[in-house]
Design an enzyme around this catalytic site. Sequence first.
Site, short mmCIF file in Angstrom:
data_model
loop_
_atom_site.label_atom_id
_atom_site.label_comp_id
_atom_site.label_asym_id
_atom_site.label_seq_id
_atom_site.Cartn_x
_atom_site.Cartn_y
_atom_site.Cartn_z
N GLY A 122 1.11 -0.63 0.03
CA GLY A 122 0.35 0.38 0.30
C GLY A 122 0.66 0.99 -0.02
O GLY A 122 2.17 1.32 0.51
N ASN A 123 0.08 2.50 -0.53
CA ASN A 123 0.92 3.62 -0.61
C ASN A 123 -0.18 4.98 -0.67
O ASN A 123 -1.12 4.79 -1.26
CB ASN A 123 2.41 3.56 -1.31
N SER B 181 9.79 3.37 -0.34
CA SER B 181 9.40 1.89 -1.00
C SER B 181 9.78 0.92 0.09
O SER B 181 11.05 0.58 0.38
CB SER B 181 10.29 1.85 -1.93
N GLY B 182 8.76 -0.11 0.37
CA GLY B 182 8.59 -1.01 1.27
C GLY B 182 9.68 -0.92 2.21
O GLY B 182 10.65 -1.20 2.52
N SER C 243 7.65 5.03 -3.43
CA SER C 243 7.43 3.49 -3.21
C SER C 243 7.18 3.12 -4.91
O SER C 243 7.17 4.44 -5.86
CB SER C 243 5.52 4.30 -3.10
N GLU D 105 4.97 2.25 -6.88
CA GLU D 105 3.39 3.28 -7.81
C GLU D 105 3.58 4.58 -7.81
O GLU D 105 2.76 5.14 -7.66
CB GLU D 105 2.61 2.42 -6.93
N HIS E 184 -3.50 4.38 -2.30
CA HIS E 184 -4.01 2.96 -2.50
C HIS E 184 -3.71 1.50 -1.88
O HIS E 184 -2.23 1.69 -0.83
CB HIS E 184 -2.39 2.80 -3.86
N HIS F 77 -5.19 -2.79 -0.34
CA HIS F 77 -5.22 -3.87 -0.93
C HIS F 77 -6.63 -4.59 0.02
O HIS F 77 -5.93 -5.90 0.69
CB HIS F 77 -4.19 -5.20 -1.09
N HIS G 116 -4.66 -7.07 -7.86
CA HIS G 116 -3.95 -6.42 -6.89
C HIS G 116 -4.67 -5.61 -6.21
O HIS G 116 -4.45 -5.90 -4.35
CB HIS G 116 -3.42 -5.88 -7.80
ZN LIG Z 1 -0.17 -2.42 -4.28
#
Ligand SMILES: [Zn+2]
Length: 214
Positions: A28-29, A44-45, A73, A75, A94, A96, A157
Amino acid sequence: MLYAEHATKVLEACRIMVERGLTVGTWGNISKRVNENAFIITPSGMDYATLKEEDMVVMDLDGKVIWGNRKPSIEFNLHAKIYQARSDVNAVIHTHPVFSTAFAIAKMDIPPVSEELVQIVGEGVKCAKYALPGTTELAENAVEALEDRNAVLLINHGTIYVGKSLEHAFKIGEVVEKAAQTIIYAKILGIPNVISHEDCLAMQEFVATKYGQK
Ligand SMILES: [Zn+2]
Protein backbone atom coordinates in the site's frame (compact mmCIF):
# COMPACT_ATOMS: atom_id res chain seq x y z
CA MET A 1 2.54 24.44 4.43
CA LEU A 2 6.12 23.13 4.64
CA TYR A 3 7.06 19.74 3.17
CA ALA A 4 7.69 18.46 6.73
CA GLU A 5 4.12 19.39 7.73
CA HIS A 6 2.71 17.51 4.73
CA ALA A 7 4.95 14.58 5.76
CA THR A 8 3.34 14.55 9.24
CA LYS A 9 -0.13 14.28 7.65
CA VAL A 10 0.96 11.38 5.44
CA LEU A 11 2.56 9.65 8.42
CA GLU A 12 -0.72 9.96 10.37
CA ALA A 13 -2.56 8.47 7.38
CA CYS A 14 -0.15 5.50 7.32
CA ARG A 15 -0.94 4.85 10.98
CA ILE A 16 -4.69 4.96 10.26
CA MET A 17 -4.26 2.57 7.32
CA VAL A 18 -2.48 0.02 9.54
CA GLU A 19 -4.93 0.49 12.49
CA ARG A 20 -7.92 -0.13 10.25
CA GLY A 21 -6.39 -3.29 8.84
CA LEU A 22 -6.42 -1.91 5.28
CA THR A 23 -3.02 -3.36 4.48
CA VAL A 24 -0.50 -6.03 5.48
CA GLY A 25 3.27 -5.61 5.81
CA THR A 26 4.73 -2.78 3.76
CA TRP A 27 2.17 -2.94 0.95
CA GLY A 28 0.00 0.00 0.00
CA ASN A 29 1.08 3.59 -0.43
CA ILE A 30 -0.29 7.03 0.35
CA SER A 31 0.28 10.47 -1.17
CA LYS A 32 -0.89 14.02 -0.71
CA ARG A 33 -0.68 16.95 -3.10
CA VAL A 34 1.67 19.72 -1.88
CA ASN A 35 0.93 22.17 -4.71
CA GLU A 36 -0.37 22.07 -8.30
CA ASN A 37 2.91 20.57 -9.59
CA ALA A 38 4.04 18.26 -6.76
CA PHE A 39 2.99 15.60 -4.28
CA ILE A 40 4.48 13.86 -1.24
CA ILE A 41 4.49 10.05 -1.11
CA THR A 42 5.48 7.16 1.17
CA PRO A 43 8.86 5.48 0.51
CA SER A 44 9.31 2.05 -1.11
CA GLY A 45 9.15 -1.08 1.06
CA MET A 46 9.58 0.44 4.54
CA ASP A 47 7.79 -0.80 7.66
CA TYR A 48 4.91 1.54 8.59
CA ALA A 49 5.63 1.03 12.30
CA THR A 50 9.05 2.71 12.10
CA LEU A 51 8.36 5.27 9.35
CA LYS A 52 9.36 8.89 10.05
CA GLU A 53 8.60 12.27 8.43
CA GLU A 54 12.04 12.38 6.77
CA ASP A 55 11.37 9.06 5.02
CA MET A 56 8.69 10.68 2.83
CA VAL A 57 9.54 11.81 -0.71
CA VAL A 58 8.29 14.88 -2.61
CA MET A 59 8.05 14.45 -6.40
CA ASP A 60 6.89 16.58 -9.30
CA LEU A 61 4.03 15.32 -11.49
CA ASP A 62 6.56 13.83 -13.96
CA GLY A 63 7.97 11.63 -11.18
CA LYS A 64 11.19 13.53 -10.46
CA VAL A 65 12.26 13.59 -6.78
CA ILE A 66 12.49 17.15 -5.42
CA TRP A 67 12.77 16.49 -1.66
CA GLY A 68 13.83 13.53 0.50
CA ASN A 69 16.56 10.87 0.50
CA ARG A 70 14.50 7.71 0.15
CA LYS A 71 13.42 5.82 -2.94
CA PRO A 72 9.68 6.59 -3.44
CA SER A 73 6.96 3.92 -3.55
CA ILE A 74 7.25 1.88 -6.77
CA GLU A 75 3.65 2.97 -7.52
CA PHE A 76 4.58 6.68 -7.75
CA ASN A 77 3.44 6.64 -11.40
CA LEU A 78 -0.12 5.81 -10.31
CA HIS A 79 -0.19 8.81 -8.00
CA ALA A 80 1.51 11.18 -10.47
CA LYS A 81 -0.84 10.32 -13.35
CA ILE A 82 -3.93 10.76 -11.15
CA TYR A 83 -2.79 14.23 -9.97
CA GLN A 84 -2.05 15.13 -13.61
CA ALA A 85 -5.52 14.03 -14.76
CA ARG A 86 -7.58 15.27 -11.80
CA SER A 87 -6.99 18.80 -10.48
CA ASP A 88 -9.78 18.18 -7.91
CA VAL A 89 -7.75 15.38 -6.24
CA ASN A 90 -5.45 16.26 -3.31
CA ALA A 91 -4.91 12.79 -1.82
CA VAL A 92 -4.46 9.26 -3.17
CA ILE A 93 -4.54 6.03 -1.12
CA HIS A 94 -3.54 2.73 -2.71
CA THR A 95 -4.19 -0.40 -0.67
CA HIS A 96 -5.38 -4.02 -0.77
CA PRO A 97 -8.44 -4.44 1.51
CA VAL A 98 -10.10 -7.87 1.47
CA PHE A 99 -13.61 -7.35 0.06
CA SER A 100 -12.78 -4.77 -2.63
CA THR A 101 -9.76 -6.83 -3.66
CA ALA A 102 -12.07 -9.87 -3.99
CA PHE A 103 -13.86 -7.96 -6.78
CA ALA A 104 -10.49 -7.07 -8.35
CA ILE A 105 -9.50 -10.74 -8.30
CA ALA A 106 -12.84 -11.83 -9.77
CA LYS A 107 -12.26 -9.09 -12.39
CA MET A 108 -15.68 -7.63 -11.56
CA ASP A 109 -16.69 -3.98 -11.35
CA ILE A 110 -18.50 -2.96 -8.13
CA PRO A 111 -22.00 -1.96 -9.34
CA PRO A 112 -23.88 1.05 -7.89
CA VAL A 113 -25.76 -0.76 -5.13
CA SER A 114 -25.73 1.58 -2.16
CA GLU A 115 -26.78 5.21 -1.97
CA GLU A 116 -23.60 6.40 -0.22
CA LEU A 117 -21.47 4.76 -2.94
CA VAL A 118 -23.37 6.61 -5.67
CA GLN A 119 -23.34 9.88 -3.71
CA ILE A 120 -19.66 10.17 -2.84
CA VAL A 121 -17.74 7.68 -5.03
CA GLY A 122 -19.62 7.51 -8.34
CA GLU A 123 -21.87 5.20 -10.30
CA GLY A 124 -20.00 2.08 -9.15
CA VAL A 125 -16.25 1.34 -9.25
CA LYS A 126 -14.55 -0.02 -12.38
CA CYS A 127 -11.63 -2.41 -12.86
CA ALA A 128 -8.67 -0.93 -14.72
CA LYS A 129 -7.15 -3.05 -17.51
CA TYR A 130 -4.43 -5.32 -16.11
CA ALA A 131 -0.78 -4.25 -16.14
CA LEU A 132 2.18 -5.18 -13.96
CA PRO A 133 2.67 -3.27 -10.68
CA GLY A 134 4.84 -0.17 -10.84
CA THR A 135 4.46 0.32 -14.60
CA THR A 136 3.40 3.48 -16.44
CA GLU A 137 0.88 1.28 -18.26
CA LEU A 138 -0.85 0.42 -14.95
CA ALA A 139 -0.99 4.13 -14.08
CA GLU A 140 -2.52 5.00 -17.46
CA ASN A 141 -5.05 2.16 -17.25
CA ALA A 142 -6.05 3.27 -13.74
CA VAL A 143 -6.65 6.88 -14.84
CA GLU A 144 -8.68 5.65 -17.82
CA ALA A 145 -10.98 3.52 -15.62
CA LEU A 146 -11.16 6.10 -12.82
CA GLU A 147 -12.61 8.87 -15.05
CA ASP A 148 -14.41 11.31 -12.71
CA ARG A 149 -15.14 8.76 -9.98
CA ASN A 150 -13.29 8.59 -6.65
CA ALA A 151 -12.15 4.95 -6.70
CA VAL A 152 -10.82 2.32 -9.10
CA LEU A 153 -9.96 -1.40 -8.83
CA LEU A 154 -6.63 -2.87 -10.00
CA ILE A 155 -7.13 -6.42 -11.29
CA ASN A 156 -5.37 -9.14 -9.20
CA HIS A 157 -3.98 -6.38 -7.03
CA GLY A 158 -6.09 -3.92 -4.99
CA THR A 159 -7.77 -0.54 -4.97
CA ILE A 160 -7.15 3.20 -5.30
CA TYR A 161 -9.17 5.84 -3.46
CA VAL A 162 -8.89 9.53 -4.27
CA GLY A 163 -10.28 12.58 -2.48
CA LYS A 164 -10.14 16.28 -1.77
CA SER A 165 -8.12 15.43 1.39
CA LEU A 166 -6.66 12.34 3.07
CA GLU A 167 -9.75 12.22 5.36
CA HIS A 168 -12.01 12.30 2.29
CA ALA A 169 -10.02 9.52 0.57
CA PHE A 170 -10.32 7.33 3.70
CA LYS A 171 -14.08 7.91 3.71
CA ILE A 172 -14.22 6.87 0.03
CA GLY A 173 -12.30 3.72 0.96
CA GLU A 174 -14.70 2.83 3.77
CA VAL A 175 -17.74 3.28 1.54
CA VAL A 176 -16.23 1.20 -1.29
CA GLU A 177 -15.13 -1.59 1.06
CA LYS A 178 -18.60 -1.68 2.67
CA ALA A 179 -20.27 -1.83 -0.78
CA ALA A 180 -18.00 -4.73 -1.79
CA GLN A 181 -18.69 -6.59 1.47
CA THR A 182 -22.47 -6.10 1.35
CA ILE A 183 -22.68 -7.21 -2.31
CA ILE A 184 -20.92 -10.45 -1.39
CA TYR A 185 -23.42 -10.98 1.50
CA ALA A 186 -26.38 -9.95 -0.69
CA LYS A 187 -25.37 -12.61 -3.22
CA ILE A 188 -25.82 -15.24 -0.50
CA LEU A 189 -29.37 -13.97 0.09
CA GLY A 190 -30.35 -13.38 -3.52
CA ILE A 191 -29.52 -11.03 -6.38
CA PRO A 192 -28.17 -7.57 -5.41
CA ASN A 193 -30.39 -4.77 -6.71
CA VAL A 194 -28.42 -2.30 -8.86
CA ILE A 195 -29.53 1.36 -8.77
CA SER A 196 -30.62 2.60 -12.21
CA HIS A 197 -28.53 5.15 -14.13
CA GLU A 198 -31.38 7.73 -13.88
CA ASP A 199 -31.62 7.33 -10.12
CA CYS A 200 -27.82 7.57 -9.78
CA LEU A 201 -27.83 10.87 -11.68
CA ALA A 202 -30.77 12.22 -9.64
CA MET A 203 -29.05 11.29 -6.36
CA GLN A 204 -25.75 12.88 -7.38
CA GLU A 205 -27.57 16.05 -8.44
CA PHE A 206 -29.41 16.14 -5.10
CA VAL A 207 -26.19 15.73 -3.09
CA ALA A 208 -24.36 18.37 -5.17
CA THR A 209 -27.12 20.98 -4.79
CA LYS A 210 -29.41 20.31 -1.83
CA TYR A 211 -27.88 17.96 0.77
CA GLY A 212 -26.38 19.11 4.08
CA GLN A 213 -26.02 22.57 5.65
CA LYS A 214 -25.19 25.35 3.23
ZN1 LIG B 1 -0.38 -2.50 -4.39
